[in-house]
Design an enzyme around this catalytic site. Structure first.
Site, PDB file in Angstrom:
ATOM      1  CG  LEU A 118      36.842  98.382 126.323  1.00  0.00           C
ATOM      2  CD1 LEU A 118      37.723  99.065 127.462  1.00  0.00           C
ATOM      3  CD2 LEU A 118      36.542  97.330 126.412  1.00  0.00           C
ATOM      4  N   GLY A 119      32.568 100.260 124.193  1.00  0.00           N
ATOM      5  CA  GLY A 119      31.415 100.851 124.278  1.00  0.00           C
ATOM      6  C   GLY A 119      31.242 102.218 125.086  1.00  0.00           C
ATOM      7  NE  ARG A 120      29.878 106.811 122.456  1.00  0.00           N
ATOM      8  CZ  ARG A 120      30.629 107.268 121.659  1.00  0.00           C
ATOM      9  NH1 ARG A 120      31.916 107.982 122.089  1.00  0.00           N
ATOM     10  NH2 ARG A 120      30.655 107.618 120.341  1.00  0.00           N
ATOM     11  N   GLY A 121      33.057 102.728 127.701  1.00  0.00           N
ATOM     12  CA  GLY A 121      33.243 102.420 129.083  1.00  0.00           C
ATOM     13  C   GLY A 121      32.045 101.315 129.660  1.00  0.00           C
ATOM     14  CG  PHE A 122      27.845  99.746 128.289  1.00  0.00           C
ATOM     15  CD1 PHE A 122      26.613  99.713 129.299  1.00  0.00           C
ATOM     16  CD2 PHE A 122      27.229  98.168 127.912  1.00  0.00           C
ATOM     17  CE1 PHE A 122      25.515  99.196 129.683  1.00  0.00           C
ATOM     18  CE2 PHE A 122      26.095  97.770 128.275  1.00  0.00           C
ATOM     19  CZ  PHE A 122      25.232  98.165 129.153  1.00  0.00           C
ATOM     20  CB  ALA A 154      35.590  99.284 130.763  1.00  0.00           C
ATOM     21  CE1 TYR A 205      38.334 114.297 120.531  1.00  0.00           C
ATOM     22  CE2 TYR A 205      40.214 112.946 120.635  1.00  0.00           C
ATOM     23  CZ  TYR A 205      39.139 112.841 120.388  1.00  0.00           C
ATOM     24  OH  TYR A 205      38.797 112.093 119.482  1.00  0.00           O
TER      25      TYR A 205
END
Length: 341
Positions: free
Chosen positions: A209-213, A215, A61
């Protein structure tokens, strides 16, 4: 006073972590430009104050900058946190990418992570991706040496198949397997989850969270350097189909009087006491909202309703774009130990 996140056992070897962790990746890379360093240090401190003490990073990262950020954040509070980091994604001086699980690199990577984190020992050390050129017994054997030397406390794998998990666990106890597990990534439930439970291995859910999906992330609002702007699930007809699924979850959340991210995280938490999600964020209000998912109780009927609202066969697009799909657990096959010279 805000509620504290309880602690749970991770695996069968004695590690205890917060019931919800904090994925730190997005603070430095992949979801747009790096966030301001001091803001992220403050966010990590706030997380720890709320009881979120399980911090997840990796050497890739940044690369490297996320471990350095986490290292700065935990100065003076090392005894309050559990640090998980990962190795195996190797980028050479020319920018060429490969996966390495050879013993020499296992040691080299660990030494680098210890230095960047500013710690004497890593609580949980994962093989980030399986090296299909090196028997997993060899890689885990090298990781086990680090445990003997006191540089690492517990071992983990990420994106490993059930057979690789078994082979690894036979060499040294595996504490946790980190896999993508969310409302729109449930393919591990058939084989990997039962295998882990049989062996007493906990599951750390990344991208819960589904890569923010789940959220509220909107693909059209993606910032520069946000890989979701070209991810197969967030583009074209796939996005249109997936948006319809998300709307169903929104409607269920409204009935439950909670936010969509809280509902999606509550679903992961209800998968078992041996499951620890590590949602990431760069915002304090999102962190607090994610923590409050622990207060959302779901009945078996509500869980079934949620899963029916997002049928696996209706999810449009794969978890990864084709150029990265070869690194996922379905392709995580290493050579037999007998082939190693």
């Amino acid at each position: 006073m805000a509620s504290q996140v309880p602690r749970v056992k991770l695996g069968s070897q004695g590690l205890e972590v917060s019931q919800q962790g904090l994925g730190c990746m997005g603070m430095s890379q992949f979801y747009g430009p790096p966030a301001p360093e001091q803001d992220m240090i403050d966010l990590i401190h706030h997380a720890v104050e709320r009881g979120v003490t399980f911090l997840d990073t990796a050497d890739m990262y940044g690369p490297h900058t996320n471990e350095m950020l986490v290292g700065k954040a935990i100065k003076g509070i090392r005894d309050k946190v559990q640090i998980a980091t990962k190795f195996a994604n190797y980028i050479d001086e020319n920018g060429n990418y490969s996966i390495r699980g050879d013993p020499e690199y296992v040691r080299e990577a660990c030494e680098g992570s210890l230095k960047r984190l500013g710690v004497d020992c890593i609580d949980l050390y994962y093989q980030h991706r399986v090296d299909t050129k090196v028997p997993i017994e060899i890689t885990v054997g090298a990781m086990a040496e680090l445990v003997k030397e006191g540089k690492v406390k517990y071992l983990g794998l990420s994106e490993a198949s059930a057979s690789e998990i078994r082979r690894a666990h036979a060499v040294h106890p595996i504490t946790a397997v980190q896999m993508e597990w969310s409302l729109w990534a449930r393919d591990i439930e058939e084989d990997i989850v039962p295998t882990c439970r049989e062996l007493g291995i906990s599951i750390v859910s990344y991208s819960p969270l589904g890569r923010g999906f789940f959220a509220g992330f909107k693909a059209q609002e993606a910032k520069e350097n946000d890989f979701r702007s070209y991810h197969v699930r967030f583009t074209g007809e796939n996005l249109e189909k997936n948006e319809r699924l998300r709307q169903r979850v929104v409607e269920i959340a409204e009935k439950k009087n909670c936010s969509i991210n809280q509902l999606a995280l509550a679903w992961v938490h209800h998968k078992g006491k041996d499951v620890v999600p590590i949602p990431g964020t760069t915002k304090r209000k999102n962190l607090d909202s994610n923590i409050d998912s622990l207060q959302v109780s779901l009945t078996d009927e509500e869980i079934a309703e949620l899963e029916a609202a997002v049928p696996q066969e209706d999810i449009a697009g794969d978890r990864y774009n084709p150029e990265h799909a070869h690194n996922t657990w379905r392709n995580a096959s290493t050579p037999p130990l007998s082939s190693w010279k």
